[in-house]
Scaffold this motif. Structure first.
Motif, PDB file in Angstrom:
ATOM      1  N   SER A  26     -11.372 -25.415  -1.923  1.00 10.64           N
ATOM      2  CA  SER A  26     -10.437 -24.299  -1.950  1.00 10.64           C
ATOM      3  C   SER A  26      -9.021 -24.783  -1.676  1.00 10.64           C
ATOM      4  N   THR A  27      -8.060 -24.105  -2.273  1.00  5.79           N
ATOM      5  CA  THR A  27      -6.649 -24.393  -2.049  1.00  5.79           C
ATOM      6  C   THR A  27      -5.946 -23.087  -1.704  1.00  5.79           C
ATOM      7  N   PRO A  28      -4.849 -23.152  -0.957  1.00  2.63           N
ATOM      8  CA  PRO A  28      -4.105 -21.926  -0.651  1.00  2.63           C
ATOM      9  C   PRO A  28      -3.679 -21.225  -1.937  1.00  2.63           C
ATOM     10  N   LYS A  29      -3.837 -19.895  -1.947  1.00  5.25           N
ATOM     11  CA  LYS A  29      -3.493 -19.131  -3.145  1.00  5.25           C
ATOM     12  C   LYS A  29      -2.655 -17.915  -2.790  1.00  5.25           C
ATOM     13  N   ILE A  30      -1.977 -17.421  -3.798  1.00  2.00           N
ATOM     14  CA  ILE A  30      -1.168 -16.219  -3.651  1.00  2.00           C
ATOM     15  C   ILE A  30      -1.541 -15.238  -4.755  1.00  2.00           C
ATOM     16  N   ALA A  31      -1.665 -13.971  -4.389  1.00  2.00           N
ATOM     17  CA  ALA A  31      -1.912 -12.903  -5.356  1.00  2.00           C
ATOM     18  C   ALA A  31      -0.645 -12.056  -5.444  1.00  2.00           C
ATOM     19  N   TYR A  32      -0.207 -11.771  -6.655  1.00  2.00           N
ATOM     20  CA  TYR A  32       1.015 -10.997  -6.866  1.00  2.00           C
ATOM     21  C   TYR A  32       0.890 -10.245  -8.184  1.00  2.00           C
ATOM     22  N   THR A  33       1.841  -9.376  -8.468  1.00  2.70           N
ATOM     23  CA  THR A  33       1.769  -8.592  -9.695  1.00  2.70           C
ATOM     24  C   THR A  33       2.741  -9.122 -10.739  1.00  2.70           C
ATOM     25  N   CYS A  34       2.325  -9.023 -11.985  1.00  5.77           N
ATOM     26  CA  CYS A  34       3.173  -9.427 -13.106  1.00  5.77           C
ATOM     27  C   CYS A  34       2.698  -8.688 -14.355  1.00  5.77           C
ATOM     28  N   GLY A  65       2.096  -5.611 -14.971  1.00  6.50           N
ATOM     29  CA  GLY A  65       1.097  -4.567 -14.782  1.00  6.50           C
ATOM     30  C   GLY A  65      -0.278  -5.033 -14.382  1.00  6.50           C
ATOM     31  N   GLU A  66      -0.406  -6.274 -13.900  1.00  6.32           N
ATOM     32  CA  GLU A  66      -1.702  -6.742 -13.423  1.00  6.32           C
ATOM     33  C   GLU A  66      -1.520  -7.651 -12.215  1.00  6.32           C
ATOM     34  N   VAL A  67      -2.599  -7.828 -11.468  1.00  6.33           N
ATOM     35  CA  VAL A  67      -2.565  -8.704 -10.300  1.00  6.33           C
ATOM     36  C   VAL A  67      -3.031 -10.090 -10.718  1.00  6.33           C
ATOM     37  N   LEU A  68      -2.185 -11.082 -10.460  1.00  6.66           N
ATOM     38  CA  LEU A  68      -2.509 -12.469 -10.773  1.00  6.66           C
ATOM     39  C   LEU A  68      -2.772 -13.232  -9.489  1.00  6.66           C
ATOM     40  N   MET A  69      -3.563 -14.286  -9.577  1.00  9.26           N
ATOM     41  CA  MET A  69      -3.835 -15.138  -8.424  1.00  9.26           C
ATOM     42  C   MET A  69      -3.665 -16.591  -8.845  1.00  9.26           C
ATOM     43  N   GLU A  70      -2.830 -17.323  -8.106  1.00  6.55           N
ATOM     44  CA  GLU A  70      -2.548 -18.707  -8.457  1.00  6.55           C
ATOM     45  C   GLU A  70      -2.518 -19.577  -7.208  1.00  6.55           C
ATOM     46  N   SER A  71      -2.751 -20.866  -7.408  1.00  2.21           N
ATOM     47  CA  SER A  71      -2.573 -21.817  -6.316  1.00  2.21           C
ATOM     48  C   SER A  71      -1.099 -21.871  -5.954  1.00  2.21           C
ATOM     49  N   ILE A  72      -0.828 -22.050  -4.671  1.00  2.00           N
ATOM     50  CA  ILE A  72       0.554 -22.019  -4.196  1.00  2.00           C
ATOM     51  C   ILE A  72       1.269 -23.328  -4.518  1.00  2.00           C
ATOM     52  N   THR A  73       2.449 -23.180  -5.091  1.00  2.00           N
ATOM     53  CA  THR A  73       3.346 -24.317  -5.308  1.00  2.00           C
ATOM     54  C   THR A  73       4.710 -23.950  -4.749  1.00  2.00           C
ATOM     55  N   LYS A  74       5.519 -24.953  -4.473  1.00  3.40           N
ATOM     56  CA  LYS A  74       6.858 -24.696  -3.945  1.00  3.40           C
ATOM     57  C   LYS A  74       7.659 -23.857  -4.933  1.00  3.40           C
ATOM     58  N   ALA A 112       0.810  -1.220   0.000  1.00  4.21           N
ATOM     59  CA  ALA A 112       0.000   0.000   0.000  1.00  4.21           C
ATOM     60  C   ALA A 112       0.844   1.270   0.000  1.00  4.21           C
ATOM     61  N   GLY A 113       2.143   1.116   0.270  1.00  2.00           N
ATOM     62  CA  GLY A 113       3.029   2.269   0.184  1.00  2.00           C
ATOM     63  C   GLY A 113       3.388   2.613  -1.249  1.00  2.00           C
ATOM     64  N   GLY A 114       2.908   1.807  -2.195  1.00  5.73           N
ATOM     65  CA  GLY A 114       3.161   2.080  -3.605  1.00  5.73           C
ATOM     66  C   GLY A 114       3.967   1.006  -4.305  1.00  5.73           C
ATOM     67  N   GLY A 115       4.560   0.070  -3.538  1.00  3.32           N
ATOM     68  CA  GLY A 115       5.383  -0.970  -4.144  1.00  3.32           C
ATOM     69  C   GLY A 115       4.557  -2.079  -4.772  1.00  3.32           C
ATOM     70  N   LEU A 116       5.007  -2.561  -5.926  1.00  2.00           N
ATOM     71  CA  LEU A 116       4.307  -3.645  -6.617  1.00  2.00           C
ATOM     72  C   LEU A 116       4.941  -5.004  -6.341  1.00  2.00           C
ATOM     73  N   ASN A 117       6.116  -5.020  -5.716  1.00  2.95           N
ATOM     74  CA  ASN A 117       6.825  -6.274  -5.467  1.00  2.95           C
ATOM     75  C   ASN A 117       6.383  -6.894  -4.137  1.00  2.95           C
ATOM     76  N   HIS A 118       5.063  -7.008  -3.955  1.00  2.15           N
ATOM     77  CA  HIS A 118       4.507  -7.556  -2.719  1.00  2.15           C
ATOM     78  C   HIS A 118       3.396  -8.543  -3.063  1.00  2.15           C
ATOM     79  N   PHE A 119       2.849  -9.208  -2.048  1.00  2.53           N
ATOM     80  CA  PHE A 119       1.883 -10.265  -2.325  1.00  2.53           C
ATOM     81  C   PHE A 119       0.892 -10.432  -1.184  1.00  2.53           C
ATOM     82  N   VAL A 120      -0.188 -11.158  -1.488  1.00  3.05           N
ATOM     83  CA  VAL A 120      -1.191 -11.551  -0.499  1.00  3.05           C
ATOM     84  C   VAL A 120      -1.358 -13.062  -0.596  1.00  3.05           C
ATOM     85  N   VAL A 121      -1.274 -13.741   0.550  1.00  2.40           N
ATOM     86  CA  VAL A 121      -1.459 -15.191   0.607  1.00  2.40           C
ATOM     87  C   VAL A 121      -2.615 -15.494   1.547  1.00  2.40           C
ATOM     88  N   ALA A 122      -3.457 -16.454   1.187  1.00  2.00           N
ATOM     89  CA  ALA A 122      -4.533 -16.905   2.076  1.00  2.00           C
ATOM     90  C   ALA A 122      -4.780 -18.385   1.843  1.00  2.00           C
TER      91      ALA A 122
END
Length: 225
Positions: free
Chosen positions: A198-206, A208-217, A157-167
């Motif tokens: 449902s499976t654990p997922k991660i949202a991240y940027t790539c 110029g857009e936010v992608l959401m994928e199932s978590i893999t190692k 939220a400080g403006g950086g795009l190199n961050h993620f959300v996991v749930a």
């Protein structure tokens, strides 16, 4: 100043009660004076701040926090609460928060957020519970939810795009990383009306857009909390 700003101490936090009738610029000046006067008492304590008594925009909230840090030695760890029962919920959240002393570490919140509760922090945060619909998590860095996300989350939220959300269960009502918003898709159901597992997922940027994928190692190898 005449009681336009009142400070009340809580366990690990300070509630700032503001007059909602005076001009905003005058209020900022009064907050500066109040924290200058209280500096000997609070010293360099690490605290959460609750802003009460006046409706503020996000920009104004950040301006108030800047005034506090510029006029005191306080280490403001996060801004708590945005709901109508802010004072009560602030206390409940404070009892569950464990703040790390190392600035490079994230923060932990034990418990679920519901009924309009919110957490705002400049650090990465790990929530040991759910973020329910109507609740909100704001982090300048990364967000990890060891439960379900059906509320709102804003990482970077400080403006950086190199961050993620996991749930562990990812069904947000709204999700942002930096300035980019995720395009929420309607939840699918099977022919028998059941929701897919449902499976654990991660949202991240790539790109110029936010992608959401199932978590893999392999996917997680590219991220650091």
């Amino acid at each position: 100043m005449k009681n336009s700003v009142i400070l009340k101490s809580f366990s690990s936090g300070i509630s700032v009660i503001m007059d909602d009738t005076i001009p905003y610029e005058e209020l900022l000046a009064d907050i500066a004076v109040k924290f200058q006067e209280a500096d000997r008492f609070f010293k360099d304590a690490a605290v959460a701040i609750s802003l009460e008594g006046r409706n503020l925009t996000e920009k104004q909230e950040r301006e108030v926090l800047d005034i506090i840090t510029q006029n005191s030695r306080l280490k403001v760890l996060c801004l708590m609460g945005r709901d109508q029962d802010k004072n009560i919920k602030f206390l409940g959240i404070q009892n569950n928060l464990s703040f790390q002393k190392d600035e490079n570490c994230g923060q932990f919140y034990r418990g679920s957020l519901s009924g309009g509760q919110s957490i705002e922090t400049e650090n990465s945060i790990i929530i040991l519970g759910d973020v329910c619909d109507g609740s909100y998590v704001w982090s300048a860095k990364d967000i990890v939810i060891l439960g379900s996300l059906t509320g709102e989350a804003h990482a970077g939220a400080g403006g950086g795009l190199n961050h993620f959300v996991v749930a562990l269960e990812m069904n947000p009502s709204a999700l942002k990383i930096g300035s980019l918003s995720y395009n929420i898709q309607p939840q699918r159901t099977s022919l028998w009306g059941r929701k897919p597992k449902s499976t654990p997922k991660i949202a991240y940027t790539c790109n110029g857009e936010v992608l959401m994928e199932s978590i893999t190692k392999e996917l997680l190898d590219g991220f650091t909390l």
